[in-house]
Design a protein around this motif. Structure first.
Motif, PDB file in Angstrom:
ATOM      1  N   GLY A 142      -2.629  -6.868   5.581  1.00 24.25           N
ATOM      2  CA  GLY A 142      -2.119  -5.493   5.587  1.00 24.25           C
ATOM      3  C   GLY A 142      -1.762  -5.035   6.994  1.00 24.25           C
ATOM      4  N   LEU A 143      -2.641  -5.314   7.953  1.00 25.32           N
ATOM      5  CA  LEU A 143      -2.383  -4.922   9.348  1.00 25.32           C
ATOM      6  C   LEU A 143      -1.135  -5.629   9.876  1.00 25.32           C
ATOM      7  CD1 LEU A 143      -3.312  -3.453  11.959  1.00 25.32           C
ATOM      8  CD2 LEU A 143      -4.715  -5.461  12.467  1.00 25.32           C
ATOM      9  N   GLU A 144      -0.989  -6.900   9.545  1.00 20.29           N
ATOM     10  CA  GLU A 144       0.175  -7.658  10.026  1.00 20.29           C
ATOM     11  C   GLU A 144       1.468  -7.174   9.354  1.00 20.29           C
ATOM     12  OE1 GLU A 144       0.282  -9.554  12.583  1.00 20.29           O
ATOM     13  OE2 GLU A 144       2.275 -10.428  12.345  1.00 20.29           O
ATOM     14  N   LEU A 145       1.376  -6.759   8.093  1.00 22.77           N
ATOM     15  CA  LEU A 145       2.568  -6.184   7.434  1.00 22.77           C
ATOM     16  C   LEU A 145       3.046  -4.961   8.212  1.00 22.77           C
ATOM     17  CD1 LEU A 145       1.561  -6.400   3.643  1.00 22.77           C
ATOM     18  CD2 LEU A 145       3.669  -7.348   4.627  1.00 22.77           C
ATOM     19  N   VAL A 146       2.095  -4.094   8.569  1.00 20.14           N
ATOM     20  CA  VAL A 146       2.464  -2.881   9.316  1.00 20.14           C
ATOM     21  C   VAL A 146       3.026  -3.265  10.688  1.00 20.14           C
ATOM     22  CG1 VAL A 146       1.511  -0.801  10.414  1.00 20.14           C
ATOM     23  CG2 VAL A 146       0.834  -1.413   8.080  1.00 20.14           C
ATOM     24  N   ARG A 147       2.376  -4.234  11.348  1.00 20.19           N
ATOM     25  CA  ARG A 147       2.812  -4.659  12.688  1.00 20.19           C
ATOM     26  C   ARG A 147       4.257  -5.187  12.652  1.00 20.19           C
ATOM     27  NH1 ARG A 147      -0.734  -6.000  16.478  1.00 20.19           N
ATOM     28  NH2 ARG A 147      -2.311  -6.691  15.001  1.00 20.19           N
ATOM     29  N   GLN A 148       4.529  -6.082  11.699  1.00 16.77           N
ATOM     30  CA  GLN A 148       5.885  -6.677  11.657  1.00 16.77           C
ATOM     31  C   GLN A 148       6.928  -5.668  11.181  1.00 16.77           C
ATOM     32  OE1 GLN A 148       6.392 -10.655  10.111  1.00 16.77           O
ATOM     33  NE2 GLN A 148       4.474 -11.364  11.024  1.00 16.77           N
ATOM     34  N   LEU A 149       6.554  -4.787  10.258  1.00 11.29           N
ATOM     35  CA  LEU A 149       7.525  -3.761   9.824  1.00 11.29           C
ATOM     36  C   LEU A 149       7.892  -2.866  11.007  1.00 11.29           C
ATOM     37  CD1 LEU A 149       6.001  -2.751   6.374  1.00 11.29           C
ATOM     38  CD2 LEU A 149       8.346  -3.588   6.725  1.00 11.29           C
ATOM     39  N   ALA A 150       6.878  -2.451  11.772  1.00 12.05           N
ATOM     40  CA  ALA A 150       7.131  -1.540  12.890  1.00 12.05           C
ATOM     41  C   ALA A 150       7.943  -2.206  14.001  1.00 12.05           C
ATOM     42  CB  ALA A 150       5.806  -1.020  13.449  1.00 12.05           C
ATOM     43  N   ALA A 151       7.751  -3.528  14.154  1.00 12.49           N
ATOM     44  CA  ALA A 151       8.427  -4.243  15.248  1.00 12.49           C
ATOM     45  C   ALA A 151       9.798  -4.774  14.834  1.00 12.49           C
ATOM     46  CB  ALA A 151       7.546  -5.410  15.700  1.00 12.49           C
ATOM     47  N   SER A 152      10.181  -4.574  13.572  1.00  8.79           N
ATOM     48  CA  SER A 152      11.461  -5.151  13.121  1.00  8.79           C
ATOM     49  C   SER A 152      12.623  -4.422  13.801  1.00  8.79           C
ATOM     50  CB  SER A 152      11.570  -5.091  11.599  1.00  8.79           C
ATOM     51  OG  SER A 152      11.536  -3.763  11.169  1.00  8.79           O
ATOM     52  N   PRO A 153      13.789  -5.092  13.905  1.00  7.22           N
ATOM     53  CA  PRO A 153      14.912  -4.467  14.617  1.00  7.22           C
ATOM     54  C   PRO A 153      15.328  -3.137  13.991  1.00  7.22           C
ATOM     55  CG  PRO A 153      15.402  -6.769  14.013  1.00  7.22           C
ATOM     56  CD  PRO A 153      14.074  -6.438  13.418  1.00  7.22           C
ATOM     57  N   GLN A 154      15.211  -3.039  12.664  1.00  3.91           N
ATOM     58  CA  GLN A 154      15.528  -1.780  11.974  1.00  3.91           C
ATOM     59  C   GLN A 154      14.275  -1.333  11.227  1.00  3.91           C
ATOM     60  OE1 GLN A 154      18.799  -0.343  10.907  1.00  3.91           O
ATOM     61  NE2 GLN A 154      19.787  -1.398  12.579  1.00  3.91           N
ATOM     62  N   PRO A 155      13.313  -0.749  11.927  1.00  2.00           N
ATOM     63  CA  PRO A 155      12.058  -0.412  11.236  1.00  2.00           C
ATOM     64  C   PRO A 155      12.258   0.700  10.207  1.00  2.00           C
ATOM     65  CG  PRO A 155      12.051   0.465  13.465  1.00  2.00           C
ATOM     66  CD  PRO A 155      13.312  -0.319  13.329  1.00  2.00           C
ATOM     67  N   PRO A 156      11.399   0.723   9.194  1.00  2.00           N
ATOM     68  CA  PRO A 156      11.461   1.860   8.269  1.00  2.00           C
ATOM     69  C   PRO A 156      11.234   3.159   9.042  1.00  2.00           C
ATOM     70  CG  PRO A 156       9.969   0.137   7.441  1.00  2.00           C
ATOM     71  CD  PRO A 156      10.334  -0.234   8.848  1.00  2.00           C
ATOM     72  N   GLN A 157      11.774   4.233   8.512  1.00  2.00           N
ATOM     73  CA  GLN A 157      11.579   5.535   9.172  1.00  2.00           C
ATOM     74  C   GLN A 157      10.107   5.961   9.071  1.00  2.00           C
ATOM     75  OE1 GLN A 157      14.228   8.432   7.500  1.00  2.00           O
ATOM     76  NE2 GLN A 157      13.352  10.088   8.704  1.00  2.00           N
ATOM     77  N   HIS A 158       9.499   5.678   7.917  1.00  2.00           N
ATOM     78  CA  HIS A 158       8.090   6.027   7.711  1.00  2.00           C
ATOM     79  C   HIS A 158       7.319   4.795   7.266  1.00  2.00           C
ATOM     80  CE1 HIS A 158       9.096  10.308   7.690  1.00  2.00           C
ATOM     81  NE2 HIS A 158      10.112   9.996   6.892  1.00  2.00           N
ATOM     82  N   ILE A 159       6.280   4.430   8.017  1.00  2.00           N
ATOM     83  CA  ILE A 159       5.370   3.372   7.586  1.00  2.00           C
ATOM     84  C   ILE A 159       4.010   4.034   7.374  1.00  2.00           C
ATOM     85  CG2 ILE A 159       4.318   1.147   8.157  1.00  2.00           C
ATOM     86  CD1 ILE A 159       6.668   0.712  10.142  1.00  2.00           C
ATOM     87  N   PHE A 160       3.624   4.176   6.115  1.00  2.00           N
ATOM     88  CA  PHE A 160       2.330   4.795   5.815  1.00  2.00           C
ATOM     89  C   PHE A 160       1.278   3.691   5.789  1.00  2.00           C
ATOM     90  CE2 PHE A 160       5.555   7.575   3.952  1.00  2.00           C
ATOM     91  CZ  PHE A 160       5.281   8.720   4.697  1.00  2.00           C
ATOM     92  N   ALA A 161       0.529   3.619   6.883  1.00  2.00           N
ATOM     93  CA  ALA A 161      -0.495   2.590   7.035  1.00  2.00           C
ATOM     94  C   ALA A 161      -1.796   3.192   6.534  1.00  2.00           C
ATOM     95  CB  ALA A 161      -0.609   2.189   8.497  1.00  2.00           C
ATOM     96  N   THR A 162      -2.246   2.743   5.376  1.00  2.00           N
ATOM     97  CA  THR A 162      -3.414   3.386   4.779  1.00  2.00           C
ATOM     98  C   THR A 162      -4.634   2.473   4.826  1.00  2.00           C
ATOM     99  OG1 THR A 162      -3.219   2.660   2.459  1.00  2.00           O
ATOM    100  CG2 THR A 162      -1.777   4.468   3.157  1.00  2.00           C
ATOM    101  N   CYS A 163      -5.786   3.105   4.919  1.00  2.00           N
ATOM    102  CA  CYS A 163      -7.051   2.348   4.852  1.00  2.00           C
ATOM    103  C   CYS A 163      -8.184   3.307   4.517  1.00  2.00           C
ATOM    104  CB  CYS A 163      -7.305   1.594   6.151  1.00  2.00           C
ATOM    105  SG  CYS A 163      -7.561   2.634   7.587  1.00  2.00           S
ATOM    106  N   ARG A 164      -9.366   2.711   4.263  1.00  2.00           N
ATOM    107  CA  ARG A 164     -10.489   3.533   3.807  1.00  2.00           C
ATOM    108  C   ARG A 164     -10.981   4.481   4.878  1.00  2.00           C
ATOM    109  NH1 ARG A 164     -14.062  -0.566   0.123  1.00  2.00           N
ATOM    110  NH2 ARG A 164     -13.763  -2.131   1.735  1.00  2.00           N
ATOM    111  N   ASP A 165     -10.989   4.011   6.150  1.00  2.00           N
ATOM    112  CA  ASP A 165     -11.606   4.817   7.209  1.00  2.00           C
ATOM    113  C   ASP A 165     -10.785   4.743   8.486  1.00  2.00           C
ATOM    114  OD1 ASP A 165     -13.344   6.297   8.691  1.00  2.00           O
ATOM    115  OD2 ASP A 165     -14.898   4.748   8.840  1.00  2.00           O
ATOM    116  N   PRO A 166      -9.634   5.443   8.499  1.00  2.00           N
ATOM    117  CA  PRO A 166      -8.752   5.324   9.674  1.00  2.00           C
ATOM    118  C   PRO A 166      -9.392   5.805  10.969  1.00  2.00           C
ATOM    119  CG  PRO A 166      -7.876   6.938   8.094  1.00  2.00           C
ATOM    120  CD  PRO A 166      -9.071   6.312   7.451  1.00  2.00           C
TER     121      PRO A 166
END
Ligand code: NDP
Length: 255
Positions: free
Chosen positions: A18-42
């Motif tokens: 899950g953490l790596e999905l968020v990392r690669q999405l955020a680092a992509s050349p065209q990142p999503p406008q919103h990446i909702f990174a969710t977890c039990r205890d942010p």
């Protein structure tokens, strides 16, 4: 290359896949406008790596979400809605999961039920509560057909949940884990059939055997490799692969 989706939500994103999905999405050349990174205890110690990542990328929004707690799921829906304003949510990745090595002789009822709650009930409950936002995305994009950029639910599954393969039962019985993922697979099939006409894609993905807390150091794949593969498979999903069970390289698996 265009963005995979305008908005993406990942469950269990404080570590592992899950953490790596968020990392690669955020680092992509065209990142999503919103990446909702969710977890039990942010806010707690287990959210540290995710907080550090979010500090580097304004597209990442941390949202509390415990997939077996309905009040928490509903709170997450409200938080996501407030960021999206009048837009829908394009892509929901049900990644959170728990493993269990219990055998026929060692398993206990409470453990079995708790693994089912997270792996089978969690993904359907999260999808149910986010459905209005997915539906809004499916209707709002002016897009035809099915894709992750329009509206999609991706359930992270495992080859070990395949009844057709029934892999290595004697070496790794894992009754609660396998049975709960087989149940999750049925949920994927049913949702794919039910949501198709609403324009929402639904697919199960096996990430490979990956070096994480769950996969252990013995696993052959790094999270970087697995997630690179998963994201490229997600980018190619369509009507033909909604309701499919694919691995991180895009190979089809038997249910
Ligand atoms: P990890 O054990 O490394 O991470 C699991 C994640 O799920 C953590 O972020 C954990 O959060 C979260 N989680 C567990 N329960 C809940 C819950 N109730 N609500 C919210 N989050 C929760 O596992 P992986 O990253 O390896 O696994 C991710 C997915 O991939 C799982 O669904 C797993 O079954 C699947 N998978 C993994 C394989 C592998 O080899 N690693 C192989 C095949 C499938 P917390 O830190 O709070 O516990």
């Amino acid at each position: 290359m265009s963005a995979l989706a305008r908005s993406v939500l990942v469950t269990g994103s404080n570590r592992g896949i899950g953490l790596e999905l968020v990392r690669q999405l955020a680092a992509s050349p065209q990142p999503p406008q919103h990446i909702f990174a969710t977890c039990r205890d942010p806010e707690g110690p287990r959210g540290k790596a995710l907080r550090e990542l979010a500090a580097q990328h304004p597209s990442i929004k941390l949202v509390q979400l415990d997939t077996v707690n309905l009040a928490s799921i509903r709170g997450a829906v409200r938080a996501v809605e407030s960021h999206l304003k009048d837009q829908g949510l394009n892509l929901l990745i049900n990644n959170a999961g728990v493993s269990s090595h219990a055998t026929l002789r060692s398993l206990d009822l409470q453990e079995m039920l708790s693994i089912f709650a997270t792996n089978a009930v969690g993904p359907i409950q999260v999808a149910k509560e986010f459905l209005p936002l997915l539906d809004k995305a499916a209707k709002g994009m002016g897009k035809e057909g099915l894709s992750c950029s329009r509206a999609a639910v991706i359930n992270v599954s495992t080859k070990l949940g395949s009844i057709g393969l029934c892999l290595g039962v004697l070496e790794a019985p894992m009754y609660p884990y396998r049975a709960s993922k087989a149940a999750q697979n049925m949920v994927t099939r049913c949702m794919a059939a039910e949501l198709r006409d609403q324009g929402i894609l639904c697919t199960a993905i096996h990430p490979g055997w990956v070096k994480t807390d769950m996969g252990t150091e013995k696993a052959p794949l790094t999270v970087e490799q697995s997630v690179r593969g998963i994201l490229s498979v997600l980018a190619g999903l369509s009507q033909e692969t909604s309701g499919a069970f694919l691995d991180w390289e895009g190979n089809s698996l038997p249910w």
